[in-house]
Design an enzyme around this catalytic site. Structure first.
Site, PDB file in Angstrom:
ATOM      1  N   ASP A 139       0.772  -1.250   0.000  1.00  0.00           N
ATOM      2  CA  ASP A 139       0.000   0.000   0.000  1.00  0.00           C
ATOM      3  C   ASP A 139       0.811   1.312   0.000  1.00  0.00           C
ATOM      4  O   ASP A 139       1.795   1.424   0.731  1.00  0.00           O
ATOM      5  CB  ASP A 139      -0.853   0.091   1.275  1.00  0.00           C
ATOM      6  CG  ASP A 139      -1.552  -1.176   1.625  1.00  0.00           C
ATOM      7  OD1 ASP A 139      -1.475  -2.137   0.857  1.00  0.00           O
ATOM      8  OD2 ASP A 139      -2.179  -1.206   2.690  1.00  0.00           O
ATOM      9  N   GLU A 146     -10.515  -2.281   4.365  1.00  0.00           N
ATOM     10  CA  GLU A 146      -9.164  -1.812   4.688  1.00  0.00           C
ATOM     11  C   GLU A 146      -8.960  -0.417   4.077  1.00  0.00           C
ATOM     12  O   GLU A 146      -9.708   0.015   3.205  1.00  0.00           O
ATOM     13  CB  GLU A 146      -8.109  -2.752   4.093  1.00  0.00           C
ATOM     14  CG  GLU A 146      -8.204  -4.195   4.584  1.00  0.00           C
ATOM     15  CD  GLU A 146      -7.105  -5.097   4.029  1.00  0.00           C
ATOM     16  OE1 GLU A 146      -6.567  -5.888   4.802  1.00  0.00           O
ATOM     17  OE2 GLU A 146      -6.806  -5.022   2.826  1.00  0.00           O
TER      18      GLU A 146
HETATM   19  C1  FRU Z   1      -3.877  -3.618   2.715  1.00  0.00           C
HETATM   20  C2  FRU Z   1      -3.269  -4.060   4.034  1.00  0.00           C
HETATM   21  C3  FRU Z   1      -3.633  -3.104   5.134  1.00  0.00           C
HETATM   22  C4  FRU Z   1      -2.519  -3.314   6.114  1.00  0.00           C
HETATM   23  C5  FRU Z   1      -1.336  -3.538   5.220  1.00  0.00           C
HETATM   24  C6  FRU Z   1      -0.318  -4.490   5.762  1.00  0.00           C
HETATM   25  O1  FRU Z   1      -3.210  -4.078   1.608  1.00  0.00           O
HETATM   26  O2  FRU Z   1      -3.671  -5.372   4.325  1.00  0.00           O
HETATM   27  O3  FRU Z   1      -4.911  -3.296   5.662  1.00  0.00           O
HETATM   28  O4  FRU Z   1      -2.333  -2.217   6.968  1.00  0.00           O
HETATM   29  O5  FRU Z   1      -1.848  -4.033   4.003  1.00  0.00           O
HETATM   30  O6  FRU Z   1       0.814  -4.530   4.941  1.00  0.00           O
END
Ligand code: FRU
Length: 501
Positions: free
Chosen positions: A42, A224
């Protein structure tokens, strides 16, 4: 002296060769941000400050797979050319550093600022791995870090975490912004299958305001990486947008970005429609959110992958890239306001000389326009009357990628079933499609094609689709076909220069 000169020459040469190799491997995006090495997911902490766009990102610096998360860091003055920086946040005693956001604390409400200058404050999820009888899970709490040197170095807040987990497994990805009308910070948090809003006067003490979405939108997976902001439509109407990423449960399987429009009054978000809407309906845009502190402009960036196969795509030196940054705007269809995306105008900094063909009928070999595509480019197509058509990118070893419109389905599509390597995942080789939203007969289409990705902005971005692909040889031939009466009033090919030295 001779020896010294020789050694210097050798160092310069090795550095040059290394710099040339890095960012020029097979599949390495040339106009999209990717990490210099190893794993990225992300985009995080995106904030614009003093003429600089900061991009932090979920990063595992020891391998090209997901692992204990850090925040990698890169900066840019145009969102196109990036300068890699030192890792900003490392895992600590409270856990790894999951996704989150960053703000400019103009009024120094946090008290972290020094010498009258506002601090940058990052709000992120500290995720501590717990191995229990029922399996591994991450205890997720929200924490702060601050920077008083414009984002170069970061200090964790000594009283972290600032928002503790109320015993819910998925409790993460805080997006914080200043709610001027209430003189307070608002945190939008993803909590399993809904959003929770919190508010704070100082970024340290948080009060729960409301919950949203348990019965609305897509629910095929965990919610998320949310985002909340207001935009103004062309007719002056101010509307709030709530972005909610979801995994799995996207329209093409796996991860995707949905959004709601409505009103936010500092406490509660009230949606103004009930259908599910996707900001990008392709298979490979995820965890997308927008930059903070950009004034009335709303610029979106997503991770160009999908958790369904992100850790096994065939790149080894680095894994995955970001989308092209996109300006968001409202487009009205009927009585509804949709969020449309278009590549940021800063893309012009890498545009070469465009070549245009007028009045192109379906079934045209576009080699008149361009003999062989050379690397990455933008293709613009405009038609007064949208009918079925396909653009095919191919190579002479038979691999091809097809993108186009199917009138019988009234849908935009991308077909990567024959576009190269796909054995790494049973979910990869497929044709994806999404119904058209626009109702008028004219259409403007933009394609951005890089070494291993295509982004389709159809109907000026009212429908956007991103897809990655891994051809064994570059797909450097291009043609248009139609079993219908498709006529493009104009097709323009614009080469894009690599953003890497
Ligand atoms: C989304 C996610 C988020 C989390 C991160 C962990 O892709 O799963 O929810 O904070 O990636 O790397």
């Amino acid at each position: 002296m001779k020896k010294l000169c020789l050694s210097i020459a050798l160092i310069v040469l090795t550095t040059f060769v290394f710099a040339q190799r890095e960012y020029h491997e097979q599949y390495r995006p040339q106009v999209h941000f990717s990490p210099p090495a190893h794993w990225m997911n992300d985009p995080n902490g995106m904030v614009y400050y003093n003429g600089v766009y900061h991009l932090f990102y979920q990063h595992y610096p020891n391998a090209a797979v997901w692992g204990p998360m850090h925040w990698g860091h890169a900066t840019s003055t145009d969102m196109i050319h990036w300068s890699n920086k030192l890792i900003a946040l490392y895992p600590d005693s409270l856990g790894d550093i999951f996704s989150g956001s960053a703000v400019v604390d103009e009024l120094n409400t946090s008290g972290f600022g020094k010498n009258g200058k506002p601090p940058l404050v990052a709000i992120f999820t500290n995720a501590k791995r717990v191995d229990a009888k029922e399996g591994t899970y991450y205890d997720q709490n929200q924490s702060l870090a601050y920077s008083n040197d414009g984002g170069k170095t970061w200090e964790k807040y000594e009283h972290n975490p600032v928002l503790k987990n109320p015993n819910i497994k998925d409790f993460r990805d805080p997006k914080v912004s200043w709610y001027a009308a209430g003189n307070k910070w608002v945190m939008t948090l993803a909590v399993k299958d809904h959003i929770e809003f919190y508010s704070s006067p100082n970024l340290k003490d948080w009060t729960k305001e409301s919950e949203f979405g348990q019965d609305l939108g897509a629910h095929g997976g965990v919610w998320e990486c949310p985002d909340l902001f207001q935009m103004t439509a062309d007719d002056g109407k101010k509307i709030w947008v709530l972005i909610v990423n979801i995994n799995p449960g996207g329209p093409q399987g796996g991860s995707a970005t949905q959004y709601f429009t409505g009103n936010f009054d500092g406490k509660t978000f009230t949606p103004n429609y009930t259908d599910t809407r996707w900001l990008d309906a392709g298979s490979d845009e995820y965890a997308g959110v927008t930059w903070g502190n950009t004034g009335p402009r709303r610029i979106f960036l997503g991770w160009m992958s999908n958790w369904a196969y992100a850790t096994s795509v065939p790149t080894q030196a680095w894994r995955s890239a970001m989308t092209i940054p996109r300006d968001l705007k409202f487009v009205k269809e009927g009585s509804a306001y949709y969020v449309a995306s278009e590549p940021v105008k800063e893309l012009s900094t890498i545009k070469g000389l465009p070549k245009t063909l007028d009045l192109v009928k379906g079934n045209t070999d576009l080699s008149k326009l361009i003999k062989r595509t050379d690397g990455q480019y933008e293709l613009n197509i405009s038609t007064k009357k949208l009918r079925s058509f396909a653009i095919t990118l191919s190579s002479d070893n038979g691999e091809k990628l097809e993108v186009g419109f199917d009138l019988s389905e009234n849908a935009w599509y991308i077909d990567r079933t024959k576009a190269g390597e796909s054995g790494f995942s049973k979910d990869f080789a497929k044709r994806i499609s999404i119904p058209r939203i626009a109702q008028n007969s004219a259409s403007d289409i933009t394609l951005i094609i890089d070494a291993a990705s295509i982004e389709l902005f159809a109907d000026k971005g009212l429908t956007t689709m991103t897809s990655i692909f891994f051809p064994q040889k570059p797909l450097d031939q291009i043609s248009i076909s139609s079993n219908d009466e498709f006529v493009a009033d104009k097709i323009t090919y614009t080469p894009l220069k690599s953003i890497w030295p």
